[in-house]
Structures are given as structure tokens and as C-alpha cells.
Design a protein around this motif. Sequence first.
Motif, PDB file in Angstrom:
ATOM      1  N   TYR A 131       0.878  -1.176   0.000  1.00  0.00           N
ATOM      2  CA  TYR A 131       0.000   0.000   0.000  1.00  0.00           C
ATOM      3  C   TYR A 131       0.913   1.223   0.000  1.00  0.00           C
ATOM      4  N   SER A 132       0.754   2.138  -0.940  1.00  0.00           N
ATOM      5  CA  SER A 132       1.637   3.305  -1.008  1.00  0.00           C
ATOM      6  C   SER A 132       1.270   4.307   0.073  1.00  0.00           C
ATOM      7  N   THR A 133       2.279   4.798   0.772  1.00  0.00           N
ATOM      8  CA  THR A 133       2.060   5.745   1.873  1.00  0.00           C
ATOM      9  C   THR A 133       2.913   6.990   1.652  1.00  0.00           C
ATOM     10  N   LYS A 157     -19.805   6.472 -11.918  1.00  0.00           N
ATOM     11  CA  LYS A 157     -18.376   6.676 -12.157  1.00  0.00           C
ATOM     12  C   LYS A 157     -17.799   5.445 -12.844  1.00  0.00           C
ATOM     13  N   ALA A 158     -16.866   5.672 -13.755  1.00  0.00           N
ATOM     14  CA  ALA A 158     -16.183   4.575 -14.450  1.00  0.00           C
ATOM     15  C   ALA A 158     -14.677   4.731 -14.299  1.00  0.00           C
ATOM     16  N   VAL A 159     -14.012   3.618 -14.075  1.00  0.00           N
ATOM     17  CA  VAL A 159     -12.555   3.582 -14.042  1.00  0.00           C
ATOM     18  C   VAL A 159     -12.079   2.703 -15.203  1.00  0.00           C
ATOM     19  N   VAL A 160     -11.196   3.240 -16.008  1.00  0.00           N
ATOM     20  CA  VAL A 160     -10.632   2.497 -17.142  1.00  0.00           C
ATOM     21  C   VAL A 160      -9.159   2.250 -16.835  1.00  0.00           C
ATOM     22  N   ILE A 161      -8.827   1.007 -16.519  1.00  0.00           N
ATOM     23  CA  ILE A 161      -7.438   0.674 -16.205  1.00  0.00           C
ATOM     24  C   ILE A 161      -6.853  -0.157 -17.346  1.00  0.00           C
ATOM     25  N   SER A 167       0.616   4.343 -12.076  1.00  0.00           N
ATOM     26  CA  SER A 167      -0.152   4.572 -10.847  1.00  0.00           C
ATOM     27  C   SER A 167       0.043   3.385  -9.920  1.00  0.00           C
ATOM     28  N   HIS A 168      -0.029   3.624  -8.623  1.00  0.00           N
ATOM     29  CA  HIS A 168       0.142   2.548  -7.663  1.00  0.00           C
ATOM     30  C   HIS A 168      -1.160   1.774  -7.489  1.00  0.00           C
ATOM     31  N   ARG A 169      -1.021   0.469  -7.274  1.00  0.00           N
ATOM     32  CA  ARG A 169      -2.208  -0.375  -7.138  1.00  0.00           C
ATOM     33  C   ARG A 169      -3.171   0.116  -6.051  1.00  0.00           C
ATOM     34  N   ASP A 210      -1.042  -7.905 -11.745  1.00  0.00           N
ATOM     35  CA  ASP A 210      -0.764  -7.536 -10.361  1.00  0.00           C
ATOM     36  C   ASP A 210      -1.953  -6.790  -9.753  1.00  0.00           C
ATOM     37  N   VAL A 211      -2.488  -5.818 -10.496  1.00  0.00           N
ATOM     38  CA  VAL A 211      -3.628  -5.034 -10.001  1.00  0.00           C
ATOM     39  C   VAL A 211      -4.862  -5.912  -9.844  1.00  0.00           C
ATOM     40  N   LEU A 212      -5.114  -6.799 -10.805  1.00  0.00           N
ATOM     41  CA  LEU A 212      -6.292  -7.666 -10.733  1.00  0.00           C
ATOM     42  C   LEU A 212      -6.199  -8.622  -9.541  1.00  0.00           C
TER      43      LEU A 212
END
Length: 400
Positions: free
Chosen positions: A26-28, A252-256, A291-293, A323-325
Motif C-alpha cells: 500500500y503506497s504511503t 463513475k467509471a474507471v478504465v485501467i 499509478s500505484h495499485r 498484479d492489479v487484478l
Amino acid sequence: MRPVEIAPNIFEVGVRDWNIRDFHGYSTPAGTTYNAFLIRGETNVLIDTVKAEFTEELLANIRAVMDPKDIDIVVSNHTEMDHSGGLPRVMSVVGEDKPLYCSKMGAKNLARHFHQKWNLKEVGSGEELAIGSGRTLMFLETRMLHWPDSMFTYLKEEGILFSSDAFGQHYAGSEVFDDQMDISELLFHAKKYYANILLPFSSLITKLLKSVGDMGLRLNMVCPDHGILWRKDPAVILEAYERWSRQETLDKAVVIYDTMWHSTEMMADAIVSGLVEAGVTQVRPISVRKSHRSDIMTEIMDAKAVLVGSPTLNNQIFPALMDVLTYMKGLKPQGKIAAAFGSYGWSGEAVKLLNAELASMGFELPEEGIRVQYVPEHDQLTLCHGLGRRIGLKILGKEA
């Protein structure tokens, strides 16, 4: 940072980890804190400790208030090492024979972590402990929020809830309380924390919030073990958790996507234009290698639709996207519309594999997705635009 008196004879004595930038994937970017709390009175109580390498700083903060040897009771709300790592050193100073209160599972975990012969006192949900000075601690088991041992400690007379890993944020700043920073920034950090840590336990959180409501607990302050304390209006974070736990979505839609030679990126751009044309005002195109997961997951949490694009690489989905999935699957987002798209050179398995991944998460797949060989031409980009438009209309509850 020096200890802060958050209420009469109650001190925040934890530490700030200014430099941590990754917390279990998790990016901090704003660091984090490991909050601990000292109640001074007839019975002196320390609630939680800190990550092991910050223990001497914790002890220095306690010494600024009182001699650690005068602590009578230690409470461990959660045995994860960012909160319990300092226990061996703290108990050696406080006294190995002093009572260490924890849940039943907490006692098992502490024994397995540290192999110490501490004076463990197991407490159950609703159990109370009088600590003198007209004060009473009540313990609330919060099993699997987010570990089996987790619990809250509630100081009844002051209406202060020491909430362990709930209601927190990975944020280190000079601020201590919610009224010392912009509420929108604070809620952003809280949302990211929820999306990446607590989302899989949403149904349990819904039940917990109902239980707390039914108990009629007076909450003047909510003090998590990470980040900012809620004193101005604790209802703000409780209401946010109620929304997030129901997994309410926005229009809202996210396109990754990931891309090799920009072909999949061109498809993503066309899909975005279709979503916008349909009237979706919140559209987030995200290149997964830029972008970070954990930031991607924060956007996905309240999105109604997720569109996923990948080239085919070695008959598979691109590694960064996989990785993201994988990360997203573990967090169990619910109630999403989904679609897949991608380019390929000669085999083109990625879209089929993406559909399988999205279906395994329980997402609704109204379309088969779009595959394009090599570089998309005008007609193929028009198909992508159409896909985005149809998904957009579905988001808005309109007919295509």
C-alpha cells in the motif's frame, strides 16, 4: 513529536513514521503514525504500543508524562506488529508481571509472536474494567476487523473510543485532530485506508456499526491507531464507514489498462470518450504502470463500472495489470459492471483471460469485450467508443 493531552489526563504518546512509503504493498506517500494512548489516574493504563524500531521514542513520550514503571495495565487492541512490536521492550520496563489485556485470540497471537510469559488477561465483548478515578474501560471484540484478535477499548465516562485499525488513515503530519486539517483531504486518506485494508470485511463493518448504534455509545472522540484523531465530529467518519461498508457506487467509471506500443492505450482513450459522451461525468483513465495499485483501488471502490485493457504477452495478461487484478480480487469489491478490451499481435488471449478474471470477482459482464490486432484503425476505435458509450448508459440506467 511530544505527547499531546487529548482529554484531561489522557495522552497520545505514539510516534510518527515520516519516511515509510510502502505498507504491505500500500503506497504511503504521506507516511503514517503508530498511535498509542496513556490514561493517567488511580490506575495508569497504556493502550497499544508501536512498531518495534520506534519503541524508545514511545518510552520517551511516556516519560514526558510519567515514569513508565508506574503504568499498571497495558491493553493490546491488535497484535499486528506495527502496534505490538514494541511490547517486549515496553513490558520489560513496565514490569513483566503487570496485566496485559487483550482478546482471547489476542492472547493466542501474542504468545505465538513473542513467546513471553506475560500476565495475559483475556477479555470478551462487553466486558468492563473499573480503573479508578471514576473511569471504566469497556472492551468490544471486532473479530476480523481486520485480524481475528482485533478489539476496541471504550472509555465510558469520557466517551472516547480507542478503535485500533478502524477509522484511521496512513497519514503523518503535524496535525493531531480532525479540526486541524482540511476535512476533504482527511476523508481522502480515510477512504484510501478503507479501500485497501477494510473493504473485504465490509459486511462485518455494517454489523459492527449497527451494534455500536444499538448500544447507544456516546462518542465524543474516536482515536484510531493510525493517523488523525476524530474529536470535532466523529459522526463524519462513522457515516463514511457506513456508506463504504454498503459498497455504494457513484455514476463513475474507471478504465485501467497497460499498453505495449500504445495500441491498447488508443483503445482506452476511445472508450473514455464514449463514456463521457454517454454523460458519465466521473471517468478515471489509469495506466497501471504509472499509478500505484492502492491508488487504483481507491478509485475503483466507489466506481459503478471497471473497464480493463491489456495487450497479450506470452499468451497472457500483461504482468503489471495482472498484479492489479490479483490485488483487487483479494479486496473483494462488489456491485461492479465490467468490460475487457485489448490489442494483440498473433494470439490474442488477453481479453478472454480478463473476462474470466472479472467474472471470478462477481462483476457483471454485459459484453464480450473487444480485441484488436496490431494498431487499431478508425472503425475499430469507433467500436471502442461504442463500448464506452453503452457501458456509460448502463451506468446511468439508460437504454443504449
